[in-house]
Design a protein around this motif. Structure first.
Motif, PDB file in Angstrom:
ATOM      1  N   LYS A 194       0.850  -1.195   0.000  1.00 32.34           N
ATOM      2  CA  LYS A 194       0.000   0.000   0.000  1.00 32.34           C
ATOM      3  C   LYS A 194       0.879   1.236   0.000  1.00 32.34           C
ATOM      4  O   LYS A 194       1.737   1.399   0.867  1.00 32.34           O
ATOM      5  N   GLY A 195       0.668   2.116  -0.970  1.00 36.36           N
ATOM      6  CA  GLY A 195       1.497   3.295  -1.115  1.00 36.36           C
ATOM      7  C   GLY A 195       1.025   4.466  -0.276  1.00 36.36           C
ATOM      8  O   GLY A 195       0.025   4.399   0.446  1.00 36.36           O
ATOM      9  N   GLY A 196       1.792   5.572  -0.376  1.00 33.80           N
ATOM     10  CA  GLY A 196       1.443   6.795   0.334  1.00 33.80           C
ATOM     11  C   GLY A 196       2.129   6.945   1.671  1.00 33.80           C
ATOM     12  O   GLY A 196       2.069   8.026   2.276  1.00 33.80           O
ATOM     13  N   TYR A 197       2.778   5.905   2.156  1.00 36.35           N
ATOM     14  CA  TYR A 197       3.476   5.976   3.434  1.00 36.35           C
ATOM     15  C   TYR A 197       4.876   6.556   3.232  1.00 36.35           C
ATOM     16  O   TYR A 197       5.491   6.396   2.184  1.00 36.35           O
ATOM     17  N   LYS A 198       5.364   7.218   4.245  1.00 38.18           N
ATOM     18  CA  LYS A 198       6.689   7.829   4.187  1.00 38.18           C
ATOM     19  C   LYS A 198       7.752   6.858   4.664  1.00 38.18           C
ATOM     20  O   LYS A 198       7.572   6.157   5.668  1.00 38.18           O
ATOM     21  N   ALA A 199       8.875   6.794   3.939  1.00 37.47           N
ATOM     22  CA  ALA A 199      10.059   6.083   4.423  1.00 37.47           C
ATOM     23  C   ALA A 199      10.724   6.991   5.446  1.00 37.47           C
ATOM     24  O   ALA A 199      11.383   7.966   5.103  1.00 37.47           O
ATOM     25  N   GLN A 200      10.567   6.677   6.716  1.00 33.44           N
ATOM     26  CA  GLN A 200      10.883   7.611   7.790  1.00 33.44           C
ATOM     27  C   GLN A 200      12.325   7.489   8.297  1.00 33.44           C
ATOM     28  O   GLN A 200      13.018   8.498   8.446  1.00 33.44           O
ATOM     29  N   SER A 201      12.765   6.270   8.559  1.00 34.57           N
ATOM     30  CA  SER A 201      14.112   6.078   9.087  1.00 34.57           C
ATOM     31  C   SER A 201      14.551   4.643   8.876  1.00 34.57           C
ATOM     32  O   SER A 201      13.742   3.766   8.536  1.00 34.57           O
ATOM     33  N   LEU A 202      15.841   4.403   9.095  1.00 33.45           N
ATOM     34  CA  LEU A 202      16.419   3.065   9.067  1.00 33.45           C
ATOM     35  C   LEU A 202      17.042   2.775  10.421  1.00 33.45           C
ATOM     36  O   LEU A 202      17.563   3.683  11.076  1.00 33.45           O
ATOM     37  N   ARG A 203      17.001   1.528  10.819  1.00 37.26           N
ATOM     38  CA  ARG A 203      17.668   1.101  12.043  1.00 37.26           C
ATOM     39  C   ARG A 203      18.604  -0.044  11.687  1.00 37.26           C
ATOM     40  O   ARG A 203      18.173  -1.064  11.128  1.00 37.26           O
ATOM     41  N   TYR A 204      19.871   0.127  11.982  1.00 33.46           N
ATOM     42  CA  TYR A 204      20.857  -0.901  11.682  1.00 33.46           C
ATOM     43  C   TYR A 204      22.089  -0.668  12.533  1.00 33.46           C
ATOM     44  O   TYR A 204      22.134   0.251  13.355  1.00 33.46           O
ATOM     45  N   ALA A 205      23.099  -1.503  12.354  1.00 31.73           N
ATOM     46  CA  ALA A 205      24.323  -1.395  13.133  1.00 31.73           C
ATOM     47  C   ALA A 205      25.512  -1.692  12.235  1.00 31.73           C
ATOM     48  O   ALA A 205      25.389  -2.409  11.241  1.00 31.73           O
ATOM     49  N   ILE A 206      26.655  -1.136  12.576  1.00 29.07           N
ATOM     50  CA  ILE A 206      27.899  -1.478  11.914  1.00 29.07           C
ATOM     51  C   ILE A 206      28.971  -1.684  12.989  1.00 29.07           C
ATOM     52  O   ILE A 206      28.762  -1.374  14.166  1.00 29.07           O
ATOM     53  N   SER A 207      30.107  -2.183  12.557  1.00 33.16           N
ATOM     54  CA  SER A 207      31.221  -2.405  13.476  1.00 33.16           C
ATOM     55  C   SER A 207      32.514  -2.284  12.688  1.00 33.16           C
ATOM     56  O   SER A 207      32.551  -2.555  11.489  1.00 33.16           O
ATOM     57  N   ASP A 208      33.572  -1.879  13.380  1.00 34.18           N
ATOM     58  CA  ASP A 208      34.889  -1.874  12.728  1.00 34.18           C
ATOM     59  C   ASP A 208      35.736  -3.040  13.217  1.00 34.18           C
ATOM     60  O   ASP A 208      36.915  -3.136  12.910  1.00 34.18           O
ATOM     61  N   GLY A 209      35.145  -3.942  14.004  1.00 29.78           N
ATOM     62  CA  GLY A 209      35.840  -5.144  14.434  1.00 29.78           C
ATOM     63  C   GLY A 209      36.742  -4.966  15.641  1.00 29.78           C
ATOM     64  O   GLY A 209      37.337  -5.932  16.105  1.00 29.78           O
ATOM     65  N   ASP A 210      36.840  -3.753  16.166  1.00 27.57           N
ATOM     66  CA  ASP A 210      37.716  -3.496  17.309  1.00 27.57           C
ATOM     67  C   ASP A 210      36.862  -3.464  18.564  1.00 27.57           C
ATOM     68  O   ASP A 210      36.220  -2.459  18.875  1.00 27.57           O
ATOM     69  N   THR A 211      36.836  -4.581  19.308  1.00 28.54           N
ATOM     70  CA  THR A 211      35.990  -4.652  20.490  1.00 28.54           C
ATOM     71  C   THR A 211      36.552  -3.875  21.669  1.00 28.54           C
ATOM     72  O   THR A 211      35.880  -3.711  22.676  1.00 28.54           O
ATOM     73  N   PRO A 266       3.341   6.089  10.486  1.00 24.04           N
ATOM     74  CA  PRO A 266       2.200   5.299  10.984  1.00 24.04           C
ATOM     75  C   PRO A 266       0.988   5.347  10.069  1.00 24.04           C
ATOM     76  O   PRO A 266       0.162   4.438  10.076  1.00 24.04           O
ATOM     77  N   SER A 267       0.879   6.405   9.279  1.00 29.02           N
ATOM     78  CA  SER A 267      -0.258   6.556   8.371  1.00 29.02           C
ATOM     79  C   SER A 267       0.223   7.210   7.082  1.00 29.02           C
ATOM     80  O   SER A 267       1.329   7.777   7.033  1.00 29.02           O
ATOM     81  N   PRO A 268      -0.563   7.135   6.010  1.00 30.39           N
ATOM     82  CA  PRO A 268      -0.146   7.779   4.756  1.00 30.39           C
ATOM     83  C   PRO A 268       0.049   9.276   4.943  1.00 30.39           C
ATOM     84  O   PRO A 268      -0.593   9.906   5.791  1.00 30.39           O
ATOM     85  N   ILE A 269       0.954   9.869   4.163  1.00 32.43           N
ATOM     86  CA  ILE A 269       1.223  11.305   4.260  1.00 32.43           C
ATOM     87  C   ILE A 269       0.496  12.034   3.144  1.00 32.43           C
ATOM     88  O   ILE A 269       0.155  11.461   2.109  1.00 32.43           O
TER      89      ILE A 269
END
Length: 632
Positions: A346-363, A536-539
């Motif tokens: 269903k169209g009309g909704y906004k792509a609001q944000s992304l949630r993800y993670a990255i790492s450089d391998g140095d704990t 949450p709803s179409p814009i």
């Protein structure tokens, strides 16, 4: 049912250097660690092991045998760094906490007291097992060395306070006659989370359920009428669970010599939730002969119907992705782009944000603000993919001229951001302006992260969509169902119509194959833990009226240079201009300070003719404009 054989293929995936749960995680059928008793802690445990030949510098004894019903005991010195003279572990496995001294020292100390094996508990709260370096003493260790998660370790440690524990370790089976097992990560999955607005009332293939998995005959006897049964329940938010779908698939004969088979049903399930909630799919495995070891005959996974979160990886009830490891394609600091495909019903909704993670391998690094890349930031791109558009071939494979960049999300790291911790990256600023991206109905969107430097994308290594893709292909209504295409740096520039993404991210026998029969089961595959947050709803039209006012691009097409005329609402202390190709790979980055209404010029003389984008990062948001480079 389709039957074939599998081998353990090592793909061109490079993983976190020292502290990575996925580096040696046991995600294929074997080796397998099983706690036999007591019942309160019994079951299979995920682990890493020091002798894994797939890692750099394996040490300790190879897992080349079967240890059946052996005693597990606590280390007298909980950290195993200074075993007292009274310690005696003859013919036992020893449970030791990570910390203070090297892994090799812990193992050598237990070995000197008669131990036949060592299991180390990750001391990081809630953490999965990680890789283990040999250190100075590892070369003298000739017993197996394993690590388990913090959660599993605490449970075993506490149980040993009052009860004896028996464990078994095998590279295949435990010697039973009748013993079938589900291959880990091989279930035909549904998405980890999907917005109610998208799945409600939809018959789209992207939201359907399939029945299928890989099954191993690890026993010595041939089996008949091997059946996978799936039962799906739905639990509405605040309600009780009820069964909404059942299905099964049967293989008449499964000989022990066949080892592994794929069992899939031609049927599909269309889900029809009436509210947010959770679908739980449970697979059970049976045959004519009762299984002598039924502990590996059940698997289960959840799909959350959320208010507005969409994710292929596992999530919590709110749709936040589960990150268990970090992965990258290629070597060194070579860039790559990778991410999930999302279907918008269903169209009309906004792509609001992304949630993800990255790492450089140095704990040892506590903050990504100290990451060893020049710009201390990550940029993700939102592409709309229309198969067969702009002269492409309608073949279910992403080609460079079939994708159009719709937006970008910038994340500049602060001291609050750390390795493999999920952060939110807004598409536009925190209020959604000026880059308000309205999604179209019945459309595919490909979200990719342009990985900075030699960094790793946060993934969920407990999932694998390979069997879902296989089941979808051989369902009664055959469809191509992809989960996370990628583009590698050893491909051509990806701006031409013949260049293609890898639709199966790992395990394919050709660079850009959509024929999954030509792929080995990618037992080291994982799912990018990237969640897309919709509005949450179409814009409304008014909410996107100011789109595109941050800057303009001219001339377009460009030949020798492209100009960027800024029109910022306020002066930006830091301005970054990225020139990226058709799939978001960086070809140029320029940094500026204290700009608002200036005109910038970027040379295009060294760029090949084709489609590009200007990505402007200023005042905490990212805006995107397309342009074309032509050659006279």
């Amino acid at each position: 049912m389709r039957r074939f054989y599998f081998v353990n293929l090592l793909m061109a995936l490079f993983v976190l250097a020292a502290e990575n749960a996925y580096a040696q995680a046991i995600t294929y059928l074997g080796p397998r660690l099983y706690v036999n008793s007591p019942s309160g802690v019994s079951g299979y445990k995920t682990f890493t092991y020091s002798s894994n030949p797939a890692i750099s510098g394996p040490w300790g004894r190879a897992l080349d045998s079967t240890w059946n019903m052996v005693d597990l005991v606590k280390s007298v010195d909980s950290l195993g760094c200074n075993q007292p003279g009274s310690a005696s572990y003859t013919n036992k496995w020893v449970l030791i906490w990570r910390g203070t001294c090297q892994f090799g020292e812990k193992a050598k100390g237990a070995q000197d007291k008669g131990a036949k094996g060592v299991i180390i508990i990750n001391n990081v709260p809630g953490a999965d097992p990680v890789g283990m370096a040999a250190g100075t003493a590892g070369g003298a260790v000739n017993i197996p060395v394993l690590m388990i998660s913090n959660t599993d370790g605490i449970a075993l440690w506490n149980e040993l306070a009052t009860n004896a524990i028996k464990i078994s370790l095998t590279t295949w089976g435990f010697g039973y006659a009748n013993d079938l097992a589900f291959v880990p990560k091989s279930a035909a999955l549904t998405t980890g989370a999907v917005p109610f607005s998208q799945i409600s009332g939809s018959t789209a293939n992207a939201y359907k359920g399939y029945t299928g998995a890989l099954v191993a005959n690890v026993g010595t006897a041939n089996q008949s009428n091997v059946k996978i049964k799936s039962v799906v329940t739905f639990t509405p938010t605040g309600g009780s669970a009820s069964v909404v779908y059942t299905d099964s698939a049967v293989v008449t004969n499964f000989d022990a010599i066949d080892s592994l088979i794929s069992i899939t049903s031609p049927n599909t399930a269309t889900f029809a939730p009436t509210s947010t909630g959770m679908y739980t799919t449970t697979y059970t495995l049976s045959a004519d002969n009762p299984d002598d070891n039924p502990s590996d005959n059940t698997i289960s996974f959840n799909t959350y119907v959320t208010n507005n979160m969409y994710c292929k990886a596992r999530t919590d009830a709110n749709g936040n992705p589960t990150v268990t490891t970090g992965l990258r394609f290629g070597t060194g600091s070579a860039p790559f782009i990778w991410g999930p495909l999302f279907y918008i019903n269903k169209g009309g909704y906004k792509a609001q944000s992304l949630r993800y993670a990255i790492s450089d391998g140095d704990t040892t690094r506590k903050s990504l603000a100290d990451i060893t890349v020049a710009d201390k930031s990550s940029v993700a791109y939102l592409f709309k993919w229309t198969d067969g558009s702009n002269g492409g071939t309608n073949d279910g494979i992403i080609q460079g001229n079939e994708v159009v960049m719709k937006g970008a999300a910038i994340k500049t790291f602060t001291t609050a951001d750390s390795n493999n911790r999920v952060f939110t990256s807004f598409i536009g600023d925190v209020n959604g302006n000026p880059s308000t991206i309205q999604l179209d109905a019945n459309s595919w969107y490909w979200i990719v992260v342009d990985m900075p430097g030699a960094t790793y994308l946060g993934c969920d290594e407990q999932l694998n969509y390979y069997t879902r893709t296989f089941a979808a292909k051989y369902a009664t209504s055959s469809v191509a169902d992809w989960w996370a295409p990628n583009a590698l740096t050893d491909m051509s520039s990806f701006t031409g119509g013949t260049d293609a993404a890898r639709m199966i991210p790992a395990g394919v026998t050709t660079t850009a194959s959509s024929v999954i029969d030509s792929a080995f089961f990618p037992n080291t595959d994982a799912v990018p833990a990237i969640a897309l947050e919709l509005s949450p709803s179409p814009i409304s039209v008014n909410e996107i009226a100011n789109e595109g006012t941050a800057f303009t691009v001219f001339p377009n097409p460009a030949t020798t240079s492209v100009n960027i005329k800024l029109n910022l609402a306020k002066k930006s202390e830091s301005v970054q201009v990225r020139i990226v190709d058709a799939v978001g790979r960086r070809v140029a980055i320029e940094e500026y300070n204290n700009l608002q209404n200036e005109t910038l010029s970027i040379s295009t003389e060294k760029l090949a003719a084709g489609n590009y984008y200007v990505v402007l990062v200023a005042n905490g948001y990212a805006s995107v404009k397309p342009f074309v480079v032509t050659k006279q």
